[in-house]
Write a protein that holds these residues in place. Sequence first.
Motif, PDB file in Angstrom:
ATOM      1  N   GLU A   3      45.050  -2.398  82.493  1.00 58.41           N
ATOM      2  CA  GLU A   3      46.401  -2.684  81.509  1.00 58.41           C
ATOM      3  C   GLU A   3      48.102  -2.316  81.702  1.00 58.41           C
ATOM      4  O   GLU A   3      48.504  -3.636  81.378  1.00 58.41           O
ATOM      5  N   SER A   4      48.729  -1.852  82.373  1.00 59.87           N
ATOM      6  CA  SER A   4      49.773  -2.006  83.175  1.00 59.87           C
ATOM      7  C   SER A   4      50.323  -2.882  83.516  1.00 59.87           C
ATOM      8  O   SER A   4      50.838  -3.896  83.189  1.00 59.87           O
ATOM      9  N   TYR A   5      48.869  -3.808  84.638  1.00 61.54           N
ATOM     10  CA  TYR A   5      49.172  -4.999  85.164  1.00 61.54           C
ATOM     11  C   TYR A   5      48.590  -6.210  84.516  1.00 61.54           C
ATOM     12  O   TYR A   5      49.967  -7.192  84.559  1.00 61.54           O
ATOM     13  N   ASN A  47      49.362  -6.277  80.926  1.00 63.41           N
ATOM     14  CA  ASN A  47      50.448  -6.206  80.194  1.00 63.41           C
ATOM     15  C   ASN A  47      52.216  -6.188  80.612  1.00 63.41           C
ATOM     16  O   ASN A  47      53.044  -6.781  79.455  1.00 63.41           O
ATOM     17  N   GLU A  48      52.291  -5.856  81.764  1.00 60.83           N
ATOM     18  CA  GLU A  48      53.464  -6.175  81.868  1.00 60.83           C
ATOM     19  C   GLU A  48      54.109  -7.016  83.579  1.00 60.83           C
ATOM     20  O   GLU A  48      55.309  -7.189  83.499  1.00 60.83           O
ATOM     21  N   HIS A  49      53.016  -7.380  84.102  1.00 59.48           N
ATOM     22  CA  HIS A  49      53.272  -8.496  84.656  1.00 59.48           C
ATOM     23  C   HIS A  49      52.561  -9.861  84.608  1.00 59.48           C
ATOM     24  O   HIS A  49      53.516 -10.111  84.823  1.00 59.48           O
ATOM     25  N   PRO A 105      53.428 -11.519  80.839  1.00 61.42           N
ATOM     26  CA  PRO A 105      54.825 -12.121  80.498  1.00 61.42           C
ATOM     27  C   PRO A 105      55.487 -13.343  81.695  1.00 61.42           C
ATOM     28  O   PRO A 105      56.532 -13.720  81.188  1.00 61.42           O
ATOM     29  N   ASN A 106      54.756 -13.082  82.330  1.00 64.33           N
ATOM     30  CA  ASN A 106      54.773 -14.168  83.729  1.00 64.33           C
ATOM     31  C   ASN A 106      53.844 -16.327  83.417  1.00 64.33           C
ATOM     32  O   ASN A 106      54.308 -15.986  84.465  1.00 64.33           O
ATOM     33  N   MET A 154      48.230   0.667  89.974  1.00 61.41           N
ATOM     34  CA  MET A 154      48.523   0.980  88.283  1.00 61.41           C
ATOM     35  C   MET A 154      47.393   0.145  87.971  1.00 61.41           C
ATOM     36  O   MET A 154      46.761   0.118  88.329  1.00 61.41           O
TER      37      MET A 154
END
Length: 483
Positions: free
Chosen positions: A48-50, A52-54, A57-58, A45
């Motif tokens: 940027e995906s890691y 913004n998505e992982h 948010p957490n 991945m």
Amino acid sequence: MYLDIDNKYRSAGTFDLKKDAKKAWQKAESKAHEGQGGYLVRGRMSFESYVNEHLMPNLTVEVKTLETYSYELHAHILGYFAEPRMIDIRAADVRRWLTQLRQSGVSAATRKYLKTLLSTIFSNAVDDDIVPANPCLKVKTAKVAKKSLRIITPEQYDKFYAALVHDIWKLLVEVAIETGMRWGEITELRVKDFEPKQHRIHVSRAVVQVNRKFHPEGRRFLVKPPKDHEQRVLRIREGLTKRIKDHIATHNLKKEDLLFWYIPEAIEPGVIEPAPTDLGRTEPNEKGRTYQHGTMSAYTAGGCRCEHCKGAMTDYRRKRRASGKDQPRRQRSWDTDGHIPSRWFRERVIRPALAAADLPVDIRMHLLRHAHASWLLNGGATLMDVKDRLGHASILTTERYLHTVDDSGMAALNALERVRQGGHPEVEVLGSVILTGLVSQEPLNQDELEKIDSQLLFSYLGTFQAEMNRRLIQNEMKVGVTA
């Protein structure tokens, strides 16, 4: 040939038989990826995906910290690391990124902070089994010199205080200097936090100003526990207690009301004084032309932004609006629920007072917190006293104020002077009650201690330290000879 973990071809050697070459490249590639295992799948991945998505948010951090992280990511990090896969980012990439930041003018302190933020991201990725190691751990940043704290003097504070216009702002500044509270703690103070009979203020909350998208309820101000969750009770002087009581009574404040609140003011454009005629001319523009300072031509064609040229343009625009030729700009409104916006307070309260007082130091609200700590230490308070009042989680944070004590360097200077005048001094009775008390082994009482000048005390402490060092060296030499 085989592919290494950077997806580049490498040679496994030269062989006579094709089957030997095949075994060699397979073995070399397997060894290169040894220990990678599932990381080769999960690490595909993009960065940027890691993020913004992982990650984002957490994250379990405070709202203001999350807002800062988001800003720095989009301003300095994602532009460089957005597309590469997590598994492909190496230490060399981090070094090239830091070099690019330096060449673009980013300061060493900011580069160090950004590298720490990037390292935090990769540390989380290691915990999430996305990558096997944190590449930032192999990268060093330039050392950043610690800035010494600049402490305002009581005389400077008095000038600043006298220049404040409204009584409510004078009281706010007085609370800041006498308690050392943070800006967010002061602006969240409510009537219920004040105990007039005990002369105490409870610090149990703070407020931060954030972007709406980071607020859990979409607001601009978030009330939260104090920094490090260090709630505390501060004693205040009787004079300040009386002024707070009078303030509450004057404004008829209720138990849940804020002690200090945002007061919107209509700002009408004033009349600009005509600029003097002897201001000289501007620097040559691209065409080599110069213009008289304090004119519209100097502002537009000359590109000058001095106060006189800006004043000429402001006066021109004001006259056009007054004659109905231009639509007047809408007055800026501050999005607030009653809490004081920090920028508004600085622009509408702090800066006018600084200009009126004509002070050589730029006073900010946090500077009053520094002054409170320094003045306490200079007045004889202990580090623990200062730590408790400031709400520091560690006394190491409080120790940064030690260098602001006026007599902090006297012991070293006096010791140096004595050595230069004739070697290591013997401890002798100098007619001091300190030495007399030590020789007789009788503790000094409080009256005797108060009679001792602080500079003299530091001098004697330096004498004792020098003598103790000399005797320790002598004892070590005696032990060595005996052995």
